[in-house]
Write a protein that holds these residues in place. Structure first.
Motif, short mmCIF file in Angstrom:
data_model
loop_
_atom_site.label_atom_id
_atom_site.label_comp_id
_atom_site.label_asym_id
_atom_site.label_seq_id
_atom_site.Cartn_x
_atom_site.Cartn_y
_atom_site.Cartn_z
N LYS A 54 17.74 -16.19 -47.72
CA LYS A 54 18.92 -15.83 -46.92
C LYS A 54 19.93 -15.06 -47.75
O LYS A 54 20.75 -15.66 -48.46
CB LYS A 54 19.56 -17.08 -46.31
CG LYS A 54 20.71 -16.76 -45.35
CD LYS A 54 21.23 -18.01 -44.69
CE LYS A 54 22.44 -17.73 -43.79
NZ LYS A 54 22.16 -16.72 -42.76
N PRO A 55 19.93 -13.73 -47.66
CA PRO A 55 20.99 -12.95 -48.29
C PRO A 55 22.34 -13.29 -47.67
O PRO A 55 22.41 -13.71 -46.52
CB PRO A 55 20.59 -11.50 -47.98
CG PRO A 55 19.13 -11.55 -47.66
CD PRO A 55 18.90 -12.88 -47.01
N VAL A 56 23.39 -13.11 -48.41
CA VAL A 56 24.72 -13.37 -47.87
C VAL A 56 25.07 -12.29 -46.84
O VAL A 56 24.53 -11.19 -46.86
CB VAL A 56 25.79 -13.39 -48.99
CG1 VAL A 56 25.47 -14.45 -50.02
CG2 VAL A 56 25.94 -12.02 -49.65
N ASP A 57 25.99 -12.61 -45.93
CA ASP A 57 26.52 -11.62 -44.99
C ASP A 57 28.01 -11.88 -44.81
O ASP A 57 28.61 -12.70 -45.53
CB ASP A 57 25.77 -11.66 -43.66
CG ASP A 57 25.86 -13.00 -42.95
OD1 ASP A 57 26.82 -13.77 -43.22
OD2 ASP A 57 24.98 -13.30 -42.12
N GLU A 58 28.62 -11.19 -43.86
CA GLU A 58 30.07 -11.26 -43.70
C GLU A 58 30.55 -12.64 -43.23
O GLU A 58 31.75 -12.94 -43.30
CB GLU A 58 30.54 -10.18 -42.72
CG GLU A 58 30.46 -8.76 -43.25
CD GLU A 58 29.07 -8.16 -43.20
OE1 GLU A 58 28.89 -7.03 -43.68
OE2 GLU A 58 28.14 -8.84 -42.67
#
Length: 317
Positions: A125-129
């Motif tokens: 899970k890449p980071v997002d806003e």
């Protein structure tokens, strides 16, 4: 002919942004320091403003003429937490307060932050806003503090905040060390675990910055901007080896060894004016397994597509 102010114009990203803006026919004013290295700036085509952004009010008499401001100035290396916060956060407050008071013509302000302001993600899970910000280092915490300052001015200034990951391309110094080692046939890897990262070529980043300045998206002010891919360091090394047409051997360095080297670098740097290229703060970042971010929000809002893939970007670099 838009009149544009670029802070940190002598730096890696700032100088490429200046080149791009000049190619678009803009009148570019470059904020630099007395000690700045101006070799990347076309001094016949830009206008220099030599000030210290850490001092409040130094841009007051200039700001009335500008249509756009790109705030690229910041420290990526420093000897202390105080230095990071003074430049990456307190200077933002001085700049934006001046913009509110004197920037009557401003159509847009682009605040350049960093993935480090949020912290690492995971392979899955890449980071997002929507990710909760948990920066790990003085640099990351100071960039988040700079974002917090920018957000306080959202009601009075048209600010967009961009968070790039590792930015690479010509003129960048830290990534150059990696490429030099690869050219000598070596890939230095921290620990045995697989490490992944997001990247963006500097030319794509500055295109994205100008796109964000030109078109405001209602209700959306913070964006990640990457090339849309996730890479492993092995993939970066293999691509580099193909471009250079040389075999590359991998040398694994333990985290303990890297910390020891960092302590030595810090000790040596105490006797000089510059921050060390490697310190224990940077080691914290290097030991994380996944520095990746999801950039779909920016792509969707701006219908933006990067022009550089890893092979083309590294070839140019």
């Amino acid at each position: 002919m838009d009149k544009i102010l670029v802070t940190g114009a002598d730096g890696f990203i700032g100088s490429h942004l200046v080149d791009f803006l000049l190619s678009r026919g803009c009148e570019v004013h470059c904020v630099v320091r007395k000690s700045s290295d101006l070799r990347w700036l076309d001094r016949k085509r830009v206008r220099l403003i030599t000030v210290d952004l850490n001092q409040p009010g130094v841009l007051d008499r200039y700001l009335e003429q500008f249509d756009f401001v790109f705030h690229c100035a910041g420290l990526t290396k420093a000897k202390s937490r105080k230095e990071y916060f003074r430049t990456n956060a307190e200077a933002c407050s001085h700049l934006y307060q001046s913009c509110v008071t004197h920037g009557k013509r401003l159509q847009s302000v682009v605040h350049l932050s960093s993935l480090a302001a949020v912290g690492p993600g995971t392979h899955e899970k890449p980071v997002d806003e929507n990710t909760v910000c948990e920066p790990l280092t003085f640099y990351g915490k100071s960039k988040l503090a700079g974002e917090t300052v920018a957000e306080k001015f959202l009601s009075s200034l048209p600010i967009n905040i961009l968070r790039p990951p590792v930015v690479y391309g010509p003129r960048e110094k830290s990534f150059l060390q990696y490429l030099k080692a690869a050219h000598r046939g070596w890939l230095f890897k921290v620990g045995k675990a697989r490490k992944t990262l997001s990247l963006i070529h500097v030319h794509d980043l500055v295109r994205g910055m100008v796109e964000a300045a030109n078109h405001s998206v209602s209700g959306e002010k913070i964006f990640f901007l990457t090339d849309g891919q996730v890479y492993s360091w092995e993939e970066v090394a293999e691509t580099t080896a193909r471009i250079l047409n040389i075999p590359i051997k991998t040398m694994v360095i333990s985290e303990r060894t890297l910390k020891f080297i960092a302590v030595i670098c810090e000790t040596v740097a105490r006797f000089g004016p510059n921050a060390p290229l490697l310190d224990r703060q940077r080691v914290i970042d290097m030991c994380q397994n996944s520095w990746t971010a999801n950039t779909n929000k920016f792509f969707d809002c701006y219908e933006f597509q990067p022009r550089y893939d890893l092979h083309n970007g590294l070839s140019e670099t």
